[in-house]
Design a protein around this motif. Structure first.
Motif, mmCIF file in Angstrom:
data_model
loop_
_atom_site.group_PDB
_atom_site.id
_atom_site.type_symbol
_atom_site.label_atom_id
_atom_site.label_comp_id
_atom_site.label_asym_id
_atom_site.label_seq_id
_atom_site.Cartn_x
_atom_site.Cartn_y
_atom_site.Cartn_z
ATOM 1 N N ASN A 124 5.855 -1.217 2.136
ATOM 2 C CA ASN A 124 6.505 -0.775 0.906
ATOM 3 C C ASN A 124 6.965 -1.980 0.081
ATOM 4 O O ASN A 124 6.602 -3.117 0.362
ATOM 5 C CB ASN A 124 7.674 0.169 1.231
ATOM 6 N N ASP B 185 0.805 -1.229 0.000
ATOM 7 C CA ASP B 185 0.000 0.000 0.000
ATOM 8 C C ASP B 185 0.838 1.279 0.000
ATOM 9 O O ASP B 185 0.300 2.378 -0.155
ATOM 10 C CB ASP B 185 -0.997 0.003 1.170
ATOM 11 N N LYS B 186 2.162 1.145 0.155
ATOM 12 C CA LYS B 186 3.028 2.325 0.127
ATOM 13 C C LYS B 186 3.851 2.423 -1.155
ATOM 14 O O LYS B 186 4.622 3.372 -1.322
ATOM 15 C CB LYS B 186 3.960 2.309 1.343
ATOM 16 N N GLU B 187 3.697 1.461 -2.043
ATOM 17 C CA GLU B 187 4.586 1.419 -3.205
ATOM 18 C C GLU B 187 4.375 2.571 -4.178
ATOM 19 O O GLU B 187 5.328 3.067 -4.788
ATOM 20 C CB GLU B 187 4.437 0.080 -3.922
ATOM 21 N N GLU B 188 3.143 3.013 -4.347
ATOM 22 C CA GLU B 188 2.916 4.079 -5.312
ATOM 23 C C GLU B 188 3.209 5.466 -4.731
ATOM 24 O O GLU B 188 2.989 6.479 -5.405
ATOM 25 C CB GLU B 188 1.491 4.019 -5.864
ATOM 26 N N ARG B 189 3.743 5.501 -3.519
ATOM 27 C CA ARG B 189 4.162 6.777 -2.923
ATOM 28 C C ARG B 189 5.625 7.081 -3.232
ATOM 29 O O ARG B 189 6.218 7.986 -2.651
ATOM 30 C CB ARG B 189 3.953 6.753 -1.412
ATOM 31 N N SER B 190 6.220 6.337 -4.126
ATOM 32 C CA SER B 190 7.625 6.512 -4.466
ATOM 33 C C SER B 190 7.917 7.929 -4.958
ATOM 34 O O SER B 190 7.099 8.544 -5.644
ATOM 35 C CB SER B 190 8.018 5.499 -5.550
ATOM 36 N N ARG B 191 9.106 8.429 -4.634
ATOM 37 C CA ARG B 191 9.524 9.733 -5.146
ATOM 38 C C ARG B 191 9.948 9.645 -6.605
ATOM 39 O O ARG B 191 10.072 10.672 -7.273
ATOM 40 C CB ARG B 191 10.677 10.269 -4.294
ATOM 41 N N ALA C 113 6.165 5.592 -9.229
ATOM 42 C CA ALA C 113 4.950 6.046 -8.551
ATOM 43 C C ALA C 113 3.693 5.684 -9.333
ATOM 44 O O ALA C 113 2.598 5.652 -8.771
ATOM 45 C CB ALA C 113 5.012 7.560 -8.329
#
Length: 202
Positions: free
Chosen positions: A182, A143-149, A154
């Protein structure tokens, strides 16, 4: 003997085995892979500065699988394509789905935290799938993977959801799951979920 054989692309096998030991499967782990070369379907720029570009030799590695790895792994088994699946994590997940769509050798594919952000992936998918292609497909993301910089990475959430939609529209049996964490969280456990689903359908 006509078992269900699952080809696992990548590492984590030792940690995975206790999590799937109750399944009636033959697990073939393929390791020692050059991920940026063997698992990428076409050339693309590196994901991060200072890294080598992706060289896109997945078709060559598929050929190695079909001509060498699969025949050797199944030489003492009786296996039909209805009992053969492929699974992978990260770039291994990208390759697993790509190989399943490019050949008629697999009845199931599991892409756990697959690198479906890869340049050109959706364009390929829209051209490749059709009404005569049906298989079981498991997709998952943290659930945090698409928060990538990283702006390319992203888009993994949107592109994985789009992958699920396109496959389902064309009659594939698709299950898409969101996990906690992540890209690097509980990798063996995530792989086990995918292996279990394409083995049991749940």
């Amino acid at each position: 003997m006509n078992p269900r054989v699952i080809y696992l692309i990548g590492e984590e096998t030792e940690k995975l085995l206790p999590l799937v030991e109750d399944l009636d499967i033959v697990l073939v782990s393929i390791e020692g892979i050059d991920w940026e070369r063997d698992l990428t379907p076409w050339e693309a720029p590196a994901a991060f500065k200072g890294q080598a570009d992706f060289s896109g030799k997945a078709d060559d590695f598929i050929r190695v699988m079909l001509e060498k790895i699969i025949p050797e792994a199944e030489k003492d088994l009786t296996v039909s394509d209805k009992n053969r699946s492929i699974a992978g994590y990260s770039l291994g997940g990208l390759f697993a789905l790509y190989a399943a769509l490019k050949t008629n050798e697999f009845s199931g594919a599991a892409s756990m935290s697959g690198s479906l952000w890869y340049d050109g992936w959706i364009d390929f998918l829209e051209k490749e799938i059709g009404p005569d292609r049906h298989m079981k497909v498991y997709l998952s993301l943290g659930d945090k993977e698409e928060r990538s910089r990283n702006p390319r990475m992203a888009r993994v959430g949107d592109w994985t959801r789009k992958t699920s939609e396109l496959l389902a529209e064309d009659g594939f049996e698709v299950f898409f799951e969101i996990n906690e964490g992540n890209h690097f969280f509980e990798i063996p456990e995530r792989i086990a979920k995918g292996v279990r689903w394409i083995s049991e359908g749940k």
